[in-house]
Design an enzyme around this catalytic site. Structure first.
Site, short mmCIF file in Angstrom:
data_model
loop_
_atom_site.label_atom_id
_atom_site.label_comp_id
_atom_site.label_asym_id
_atom_site.label_seq_id
_atom_site.Cartn_x
_atom_site.Cartn_y
_atom_site.Cartn_z
N PHE A 125 0.84 -1.20 0.00
CA PHE A 125 0.00 0.00 0.00
C PHE A 125 0.88 1.26 0.00
O PHE A 125 1.92 1.28 0.66
CB PHE A 125 -0.85 -0.07 1.27
CG PHE A 125 -2.00 0.88 1.32
CD1 PHE A 125 -3.12 0.69 0.54
CD2 PHE A 125 -1.97 1.96 2.19
CE1 PHE A 125 -4.20 1.55 0.61
CE2 PHE A 125 -3.05 2.83 2.27
CZ PHE A 125 -4.16 2.62 1.48
N ASP A 200 1.18 -6.34 7.25
CA ASP A 200 0.05 -5.42 7.21
C ASP A 200 -1.20 -6.26 6.94
O ASP A 200 -1.33 -6.87 5.88
CB ASP A 200 0.24 -4.35 6.12
CG ASP A 200 -0.83 -3.26 6.21
OD1 ASP A 200 -1.97 -3.60 6.59
OD2 ASP A 200 -0.54 -2.10 5.91
N TYR A 225 -11.37 -0.24 9.69
CA TYR A 225 -12.59 0.28 9.05
C TYR A 225 -13.00 -0.51 7.80
O TYR A 225 -13.90 -0.12 7.09
CB TYR A 225 -12.47 1.78 8.74
CG TYR A 225 -11.25 2.23 7.95
CD1 TYR A 225 -11.18 2.02 6.58
CD2 TYR A 225 -10.21 2.89 8.57
CE1 TYR A 225 -10.08 2.44 5.86
CE2 TYR A 225 -9.10 3.31 7.86
CZ TYR A 225 -9.03 3.08 6.50
OH TYR A 225 -7.94 3.50 5.78
N LYS A 226 -12.30 -1.61 7.52
CA LYS A 226 -12.64 -2.44 6.36
C LYS A 226 -13.48 -3.63 6.84
O LYS A 226 -14.65 -3.45 7.16
CB LYS A 226 -11.35 -2.85 5.66
CG LYS A 226 -10.65 -1.63 5.05
CD LYS A 226 -9.23 -1.89 4.61
CE LYS A 226 -8.66 -0.61 3.99
NZ LYS A 226 -7.20 -0.64 3.85
N ARG A 374 -12.57 -2.88 -8.68
CA ARG A 374 -12.39 -3.76 -7.53
C ARG A 374 -13.74 -4.06 -6.89
O ARG A 374 -14.49 -3.14 -6.54
CB ARG A 374 -11.45 -3.06 -6.53
CG ARG A 374 -10.73 -4.00 -5.61
CD ARG A 374 -9.69 -3.27 -4.79
NE ARG A 374 -10.29 -2.26 -3.91
CZ ARG A 374 -9.66 -1.73 -2.88
NH1 ARG A 374 -8.42 -2.09 -2.60
NH2 ARG A 374 -10.23 -0.82 -2.13
C1 LIG Z 1 -6.45 0.49 4.14
C2 LIG Z 1 -5.03 0.26 4.33
C3 LIG Z 1 -4.29 1.08 5.17
C4 LIG Z 1 -4.96 2.23 5.85
O1 LIG Z 1 -4.12 3.07 6.51
P1 LIG Z 1 -4.70 4.13 7.54
O2 LIG Z 1 -3.51 4.87 7.96
O3 LIG Z 1 -5.31 3.37 8.68
O4 LIG Z 1 -5.71 4.96 6.83
C5 LIG Z 1 -2.94 0.79 5.35
N1 LIG Z 1 -2.36 -0.26 4.73
C6 LIG Z 1 -3.06 -1.07 3.90
C7 LIG Z 1 -2.40 -2.25 3.26
C8 LIG Z 1 -4.41 -0.82 3.68
O5 LIG Z 1 -5.11 -1.62 2.86
#
Ligand SMILES: *Cc1c(COP(=O)(O)O)cnc(C)c1O
Length: 412
Positions: A125, A200, A225-226, A374
């Site tokens: 990410f 992660d 939040y997912k 997606r």
């Molecule tokens: C959604 C997501 C995040 C989110 O990061 P935040 O700092 O909590 O907004 C981080 N890493 C990955 C791989 C994600 O999918």
């Protein structure tokens, strides 16, 4: 499509998780296929927020800290720890994923004498790449971003870079392709090279079985939040294998992580356990909202959720093969359900316009550049009929030539 709809009806009929759909607030007429960006809202949130406002903040005032607010980051942490197979006392809810990654990556790099690079892959990410680069530069290291085929990272991709590395940081489920790595063999692979691993778990927690302790994985961070349905900007978590905790320093030390916060000492002494990774005050209202989502996942059980999730992505991929491949969509996710998380990405040159048209028709997917449509499946509230609606909406979007400039929402 009739066959598909019929099959979906049969799958929905035998779905043991179907009753959970009622436990979420979902707007009438909307098919939501973006729960892997922002999970839907649990019905129970309204009640728990109301209790919090009326009886906790409203009545108890500062006494609330003694009535349970103080313990929330570790109590919820242990609940999430259970979902990821960590031992009690190893998981903490705080900050956001990005900040937690910074805290842990910096702590590891300053705790080990190993000065080799931080290694990650090009499927990780963006925020993770930014943080890892920052930590690498500030601790005098290199960041190696290993190139992959964009679909599934292989050990042979990472092998040339891993020797002498300080840290291997990977996403268990890749945010674009949805590829799921084998956490056990990847952790063993890192350890065989003498390298600690940081997972992660953002797209994995709540929907994929995770066994931090069994894998002997060193560290994890993840998003709530997912698939934990914690609400927009919900605090995230971090997890540290217990033998590491005492050796790690929090790079953002604050009074909440102090061994004796109310001594108000000038000198910082870290709390002996996982709470040392707290910085300042915890967002209690957000933790209350998150608790409702975590409770639901715990009640349903990750293995039942995973079983349905695999059926859902397999159903979607079958539907792609018969309905969408002939229209020019390619599958940008691994072909086998066991190698995927809970979303499927379809590649199409007009993916952005298609996703906007779908949204205008009440079917909400998301778009990932350059050409990924997606489709996220949340086993607790999506049905197989939702997948059929999704496929129909894709076909309709392709066959119409409307104005498609409704802005996309905030999606991650
Ligand atoms: C959604 C997501 C995040 C989110 O990061 P935040 O700092 O909590 O907004 C981080 N890493 C990955 C791989 C994600 O999918």
């Amino acid at each position: 499509m009739t066959n598909l709809a019929q099959l979906a009806a049969e799958m929905d009929h035998t779905d043991r998780l179907r009753p959970f759909r009622e436990r979420f607030v979902l707007p009438e007429g909307i098919v939501y296929l973006d729960g892997n960006s922002l999970g839907a809202m649990p019905v129970a949130v309204a009640r728990s927020m109301d209790t919090f406002l009326q009886h906790e903040w409203g009545e108890r005032l500062i006494r609330g800290w003694n009535d349970g607010w103080w313990e929330m980051p570790t109590r919820l942490g242990d609940q999430i720890g259970w979902l990821i197979g960590a031992n009690p006392g190893e998981t903490l809810v705080c900050d956001n994923t990005t900040t937690n990654l910074y805290k842990l990556a910096w702590a590891v790099c300053t705790a080990t004498v190993q000065g080799g690079p931080i290694v990650t892959d090009d499927q990780n990410f963006p925020s993770d790449l930014y943080i890892l680069r920052e930590v690498a530069e500030r601790t005098g290291r290199e960041l190696v971003i290993v190139p992959t085929d964009g679909l599934q990272t292989r050990m042979s991709d990472v092998e040339p870079a891993i020797g002498g590395a300080s840290l291997l940081a990977l996403s268990l489920v890749a945010f674009k392709s949805g590829a799921l790595l084998d956490g056990s063999s990847w952790t063993r692979f890192a350890h065989e090279h003498g390298v600690p691993i940081l997972w992660d778990l953002s797209h994995a927690v709540g929907v994929v079985p995770i066994a931090m302790a069994d894998w002997r994985a060193d560290f994890a961070v993840g998003c709530c939040y997912k698939h934990l349905h914690g609400g927009p900007g919900a605090p995230a978590f971090l997890s540290v294998r217990s033998d590491w905790i005492g050796r790690l320093r929090n790079p953002i030390p604050g009074w909440f992580g102090h061994a004796d916060p109310f001594a108000m000492a000038h000198a910082y002494t870290p709390e002996p356990g996982i709470r040392r990774f707290l910085t300042g005050s915890s967002p209690i209202a957000s933790l209350k909202a998150l608790a409702a989502g975590v409770d639901l996942v715990e009640e349903a059980g990750v293995s039942a959720i995973r079983a349905k999730s695999e059926r859902m992505t397999a159903f979607a991929v079958d539907a792609w093969a018969t309905e969408l491949r002939p229209l020019g969509f390619e599958l940008s996710s691994p072909a086998g359900a066991q190698d995927r998380g809970s979303h499927v990405t379809l590649g199409h040159p007009s993916a952005l316009a298609i996703s906007r048209r779908m949204t205008q028709r009440g079917v909400i997917p998301d778009f990932r550049p350059p050409n990924g449509l997606r489709l996220g499946f949340a086993p607790l509230y999506n049905s197989f009929a939702d997948i059929v609606r999704g496929v129909e909406a894709i076909k309709e979007a392709l066959s119409t030539h409307g104005d498609a400039d409704e802005p996309l929402g905030h999606v991650t």
